[in-house]
Design a protein around this motif. Structure first.
Motif, PDB file in Angstrom:
ATOM      1  N   MET A   1       0.846  -1.186   0.000  1.00 51.12           N
ATOM      2  CA  MET A   1       0.000   0.000   0.000  1.00 51.12           C
ATOM      3  C   MET A   1       0.877   1.230   0.000  1.00 51.12           C
ATOM      4  N   PRO A   3       1.927   4.893   0.738  1.00 48.31           N
ATOM      5  CA  PRO A   3       1.514   5.996   1.602  1.00 48.31           C
ATOM      6  C   PRO A   3       1.542   7.298   0.843  1.00 48.31           C
ATOM      7  N   VAL A  46      -9.945  -0.628   0.264  1.00 44.34           N
ATOM      8  CA  VAL A  46      -8.947  -0.407   1.314  1.00 44.34           C
ATOM      9  C   VAL A  46      -9.679  -0.014   2.590  1.00 44.34           C
ATOM     10  N   VAL A  48      -8.973   1.068   6.782  1.00 42.96           N
ATOM     11  CA  VAL A  48      -7.971   1.582   7.708  1.00 42.96           C
ATOM     12  C   VAL A  48      -8.387   1.248   9.135  1.00 42.96           C
ATOM     13  N   ARG A  74      -8.176  -4.917   1.463  1.00 37.72           N
ATOM     14  CA  ARG A  74      -6.871  -4.723   2.072  1.00 37.72           C
ATOM     15  C   ARG A  74      -7.054  -3.870   3.324  1.00 37.72           C
ATOM     16  N   VAL A  76      -4.970  -1.413   6.227  1.00 33.37           N
ATOM     17  CA  VAL A  76      -3.777  -0.684   6.640  1.00 33.37           C
ATOM     18  C   VAL A  76      -3.973  -0.242   8.083  1.00 33.37           C
ATOM     19  N   ALA A  92       2.827  -7.903   9.169  1.00 30.56           N
ATOM     20  CA  ALA A  92       2.421  -7.508   7.814  1.00 30.56           C
ATOM     21  C   ALA A  92       2.418  -8.736   6.907  1.00 30.56           C
ATOM     22  N   ASP A  97      -0.864  -4.019   5.882  1.00 34.21           N
ATOM     23  CA  ASP A  97       0.316  -3.171   6.059  1.00 34.21           C
ATOM     24  C   ASP A  97       0.130  -2.286   7.282  1.00 34.21           C
ATOM     25  N   VAL A  99       1.475   1.573   8.859  1.00 28.96           N
ATOM     26  CA  VAL A  99       2.177   2.819   8.579  1.00 28.96           C
ATOM     27  C   VAL A  99       1.998   3.772   9.749  1.00 28.96           C
ATOM     28  N   LEU A 107      -2.546   7.773   3.249  1.00 25.47           N
ATOM     29  CA  LEU A 107      -2.591   6.795   2.158  1.00 25.47           C
ATOM     30  C   LEU A 107      -2.825   7.526   0.847  1.00 25.47           C
TER      31      LEU A 107
END
Length: 271
Positions: A1, A3, A46, A48, A74, A76, A92, A97, A99, A107
């Motif tokens: 992913m 950033p 995505v 979060v 996905r 994050v 991960a 992922d 961050v 992102l």
């Protein structure tokens, strides 16, 4: 992913970081039911997990639960504390992922989902509206075929028995959901201690959320004869009574899960 280009510093402050496996199961279950179709429609969905804490369990679990309804989703995990990001790195994997970041959500792609659980509890009530605006602005926008991304922000107890959250779209707040392990409740107003920051200080006479919990307790008391069939049957009967005076937006399928969702406008603070 990928950033986004790093901001001067992440926006926000570190939470206590308390987390436990399976703590957010009720919220995740609701997200999968309420937002699963939107995630499936997205070409690259995505999600979060904002402020996942000192351990990455909630992000790992979110990926697992979302992929049941959206196999290409996905996740994050975003944390403001660099030590927590480093500690999560070994977890991960494909589709997951971690961050460093905060309310700016660093992102490149706007997410279809931002989950922020137990993040705003430490903030002043006056800060909530600005945080909501920041996060809603980062959501995937609405289109003719989609309502856009979803922000789910709320609070739960340490092991996830009691949970209240607000769901927001790009346009702002939509609903409030109350969810509980019903065997843990003496009365519905026990959930007041888990109201999100936008509502917890408004649980006083004259405010809509106080009136809602008062009416819920009354409906619960009136449904006492159903307790002989179990707490689930009593909850469903009490919620059905609430629908006469409150804009409950879900139905028996969700009520059986120990949930009830109400339109935000009915509970929002006056003034």
């Amino acid at each position: 992913m990928t950033p986004r280009p790093a901001a001067a510093r992440p926006v926000g402050t570190a939470t206590r970081g308390t987390t436990h496996p399976n703590r957010l199961r009720r919220m995740d279950r609701w997200i999968a039911a309420a937002h699963g179709a939107e995630l499936r429609r997205a070409a690259e969905p995505v999600a979060v997990d904002l402020g996942y804490g000192a351990a990455p369990w909630t992000a790992v679990e979110l990926l697992h639960r979302l992929r049941r309804v959206a196999p290409h989703a996905r996740v994050v995990g975003v944390e403001i504390d660099p030590a927590r990001v480093a500690a999560a790195a070994p977890y991960a994997r494909e589709g997951l992922d971690f961050v460093r970041g905060g309310f700016e959500v660093p992102l490149a792609r706007r997410p279809q989902l931002i989950r922020a659980a137990n993040v705003l509890r430490q903030y002043d009530e006056a800060a909530v509206a600005d945080v909501w605006r920041r996060l809603c602005a980062r959501l995937a926008p609405a289109t003719p075929d989609s309502r856009g991304g979803l922000l789910v922000e709320g609070t739960c107890d340490e092991i996830g028995r009691r949970h209240v959250w607000v769901a927001l779209g790009p346009e702002g707040p939509r609903t409030v959901t109350f969810a509980a392990r019903l065997a843990s409740l003496e009365r519905p107003s026990d959930l007041a201690e888990r109201l999100p920051k936008a509502l917890i200080h408004r649980n006083v006479p004259g405010e809509p959320v106080h009136a809602f919990l008062r009416d819920f307790d009354r409906a619960w008391a009136a449904a006492a004869p159903y307790a002989s069939y179990g707490a689930r049957q009593r909850w469903q009967r009490a919620v059905r009574e609430l629908t006469a005076d409150w804009p409950v937006v879900d139905g028996p399928v969700r009520w059986r899960q120990g949930e009830v969702t109400v339109a935000w406008g009915a509970l929002a603070t006056r003034g």
